[in-house]
Design a protein around this motif. Structure first.
Motif, PDB file in Angstrom:
ATOM      1  N   ASP A 145       0.945  -1.082  -0.035  1.00 15.23           N
ATOM      2  CA  ASP A 145      -0.034   0.018  -0.218  1.00 15.23           C
ATOM      3  C   ASP A 145       0.891   1.188   0.160  1.00 15.23           C
ATOM      4  O   ASP A 145       1.594   1.588   1.031  1.00 15.23           O
ATOM      5  CB  ASP A 145      -0.728  -0.280   1.322  1.00 15.23           C
ATOM      6  N   SER A 147       0.433   4.271   0.473  1.00 12.53           N
ATOM      7  CA  SER A 147       0.320   5.204   1.412  1.00 12.53           C
ATOM      8  C   SER A 147       1.254   4.905   2.916  1.00 12.53           C
ATOM      9  O   SER A 147       1.184   6.063   3.671  1.00 12.53           O
ATOM     10  CB  SER A 147      -1.187   5.773   1.787  1.00 12.53           C
ATOM     11  N   ARG A 150       4.617   6.868   2.428  1.00 11.63           N
ATOM     12  CA  ARG A 150       4.446   8.206   1.999  1.00 11.63           C
ATOM     13  C   ARG A 150       4.295   8.930   3.269  1.00 11.63           C
ATOM     14  O   ARG A 150       3.375   8.812   4.173  1.00 11.63           O
ATOM     15  CB  ARG A 150       3.325   8.432   1.071  1.00 11.63           C
ATOM     16  N   GLY A 231      -5.291   8.225   7.545  1.00 13.19           N
ATOM     17  CA  GLY A 231      -4.633   7.889   6.386  1.00 13.19           C
ATOM     18  C   GLY A 231      -4.682   9.094   5.430  1.00 13.19           C
ATOM     19  O   GLY A 231      -4.462   8.853   3.962  1.00 13.19           O
ATOM     20  N   GLU A 232      -5.244  10.257   5.716  1.00 13.89           N
ATOM     21  CA  GLU A 232      -5.475  11.225   4.718  1.00 13.89           C
ATOM     22  C   GLU A 232      -5.261  12.670   5.100  1.00 13.89           C
ATOM     23  O   GLU A 232      -5.844  13.039   6.121  1.00 13.89           O
ATOM     24  CB  GLU A 232      -6.928  10.998   4.039  1.00 13.89           C
ATOM     25  N   GLU A 242      -3.077  10.959   0.333  1.00 11.96           N
ATOM     26  CA  GLU A 242      -3.210   9.577   1.105  1.00 11.96           C
ATOM     27  C   GLU A 242      -1.944   9.235   1.755  1.00 11.96           C
ATOM     28  O   GLU A 242      -0.974   9.113   1.211  1.00 11.96           O
ATOM     29  CB  GLU A 242      -3.523   8.425   0.329  1.00 11.96           C
ATOM     30  N   ALA A 243      -1.738   9.447   3.043  1.00 15.27           N
ATOM     31  CA  ALA A 243      -0.546   9.096   3.861  1.00 15.27           C
ATOM     32  C   ALA A 243      -0.801   8.449   5.228  1.00 15.27           C
ATOM     33  O   ALA A 243      -1.754   9.135   5.936  1.00 15.27           O
ATOM     34  CB  ALA A 243       0.199  10.260   3.827  1.00 15.27           C
ATOM     35  N   LYS A 244      -0.082   7.442   5.478  1.00 14.25           N
ATOM     36  CA  LYS A 244      -0.494   6.630   6.782  1.00 14.25           C
ATOM     37  C   LYS A 244       0.450   7.301   7.933  1.00 14.25           C
ATOM     38  O   LYS A 244       0.221   6.931   8.945  1.00 14.25           O
ATOM     39  CB  LYS A 244      -0.287   5.368   6.838  1.00 14.25           C
TER      40      LYS A 244
END
Ligand code: FAD
Ligand code: NAD
Length: 394
Positions: A145, A147, A150, A231-232, A242-244
């Motif tokens: 995934d 994200s 990121r 996550g956003e 989108e980034a975790k």
């Protein structure tokens, strides 16, 4: 003998405590941990450099029982009119209170930000950032995934930039450990203002940006974060990233206990203090560091820094000494040394006493301020011990 109570063992509290110990003035110091951590260096281990051991010292290694009663407790209320402070474990009374409980994050009311972001403000929060990112890389190796790899850093002030400088060096190593191509990793630093590092001149801002970009970070200015979800991250333009991993370095305000106790505070929650660093409401309460609104020569409160907090700590210890000996207190003046931002382990930018510096020279000067603090706290023996730990943990 007057009862002196210091709240907080950060830069202000420890500077005051060390000076009072030298003057043989007894005091109690209450802190939520048994150790003092070096906040000014926390971007290093948070961003993958070194182990955590070199970045803190037990308070009992610095302060002796002959002068200092060291108490581990978390303060939850202050009652200045009753000269009483309440902690989770106990209550404390005082004749003089030294308030040095630092700051709290400033979320500016941005929806979801407090719930969904990591912060860099203490040893534990630095550990949290590092282990979260490591876990994300490990999970990416399984589910791919994007994200997860990121990483968004919100705010390109000194904290955001220094943290990005470290992570830009660390992430490629982490990627190679999990066999992830470098090209797939994204480190994005979002800044609402038109420039990064607004306190430095344009030439140094440009250098910092170039260095970070050359290491693979993406610096996006004029990008205001307006909402954060699971996550956003949402920007004012409507774009959603989108980034975790979302790390918020967008600003600080004072510890909220001051406003809750009814102190006269500025809009950032800092208690207004007079020229002697006494609260304008309660002369038996000294307030320092990130919690104090001390008006500088330009008529505005001085920005919260460790150099200010430690100078205030020193000064409050002296003023208490004068008070106890029936002598007049002295006015506080801030000796601004300059600002240095590291951009990873090897280079930095900044200005010192009005002179711009960049590259390795800035790193050397930053190292000098670390050495000065360690010597102030625990002399050459602490410096030698920490140096051994830094060398071991490389
Ligand atoms: P702190 O140093 O934060 O100390 C507060 C203490 O109180 C802590 O020990 C905390 O655990 C304790 N505490 C908090 N709440 C409670 C409670 N309720 N009960 C009991 N104990 C509590 N400034 C510089 O001048 N130079 C730099 O290079 C620099 N680099 C930085 C790098 C980073 C990554 C960060 C985040 C900040 C940096 N700063 C720097 C800013 C600097 O760290 C702060 O301004 C400074 O720590 C403020 O000192 P203080 O004594 O007011 O608070
Ligand atoms: P800061 O307030 O200095 O910087 C926060 C940055 O976040 C600003 O540039 C701001 O424009 C940006 N921002 C705010 N809201 C935003 C949004 N919605 N979207 C995107 N960007 C947004 O905070 P800091 O960097 O944590 O510094 C706090 C204090 O600690 C300062 O006084 C600083 O001098 C000190 N500090 C010093 C050093 C050093 O001397 N090397 C390092 C770290 C911190």
């Amino acid at each position: 003998m007057a009862k002196i109570l210091i709240l907080g063992a950060g830069y202000g509290g420890m500077a005051a405590a060390v000076k009072m110990q030298k003057s043989k003035i007894p005091f109690t110091i209450v802190n939520k941990h048994s150790y003092h951590y070096f906040t000014t260096l926390l971007h290093e281990p948070a961003g993958g450099r070194n182990d955590f051991e070199p970045y803190y010292v037990e308070i009992s290694d610095i302060l002796q029982e002959s002068e200092a009663a060291i108490v581990k407790d978390t303060i939850v209320e202050i009652h200045p009119e009753e000269k009483r402070v309440i902690g989770e474990r106990d209550e404390y009374t005082y004749d003089y209170l030294v308030f040095a409980l630092g700051n709290a994050p400033e979320f500016f009311g941005i929806p979801g930000l407090a719930e969904h972001s990591l912060l860099l403000r203490s040893l534990e929060s630095a550990k949290e950032i590092r282990s979260h990112i490591e876990n994300m890389f490990a999970a990416y190796a399984v589910d791919k995934d994007p994200s997860r790899i990121r990483i968004v850093v919100g705010g390109a002030g000194l904290t955001g930039v220094e943290l990005c400088g470290e992570m830009a060096e660390w992430l490629p190593h982490l990627a190679s450990r999990y066999r992830i191509p470098d090209s797939k990793i994204e480190l994005i630093n979002l800044e609402a203002a038109p420039t990064i590092l607004p306190m430095l001149d344009k030439r140094l801002q440009d250098t910092a940006r170039e260095v970070l970009e050359s290491k693979g970070a993406r610096i996006r200015t004029n990008e205001k974060i307006v909402r954060v979800g699971e996550g956003e991250v949402e920007l004012a333009t409507g774009e959603k990233i989108e980034a975790k991993t979302m790390i918020w370095t967008g600003g600080v305000r004072a510890n909220p206990l001051l406003a809750q106790a009814g102190f006269d505070c500025d809009p950032r929650g800092r208690a207004r203090v007079n020229e002697f660093l006494q609260s304008v409401d309660y002369p038996d309460v000294f307030v320092m560091g990130d919690s104090a609104a001390f008006v500088g020569e330009d008529g505005r409160p001085l920005p919260p820094t460790a150099q200010l907090a430690s100078q205030m700590g020193d000064h409050v210890a002296d003023n208490l000494n004068y008070l106890l000996n029936g002598q007049p207190m002295k006015k506080f003046t801030f000796d601004y040394m300059g600002t240095l931002a590291s951009l990873g382990s090897e280079v930095g930018v900044g200005n010192v006493k009005g002179f711009s510096t960049k590259g390795v020279a800035a790193t050397v000067m930053k190292e000098a301020s670390k050495i000065k603090w360690l010597i102030n706290l625990g002399g050459i023996s602490l410096l030698a011990r920490k140096n051994r730990q830094f060398t071991r943990s490389h």
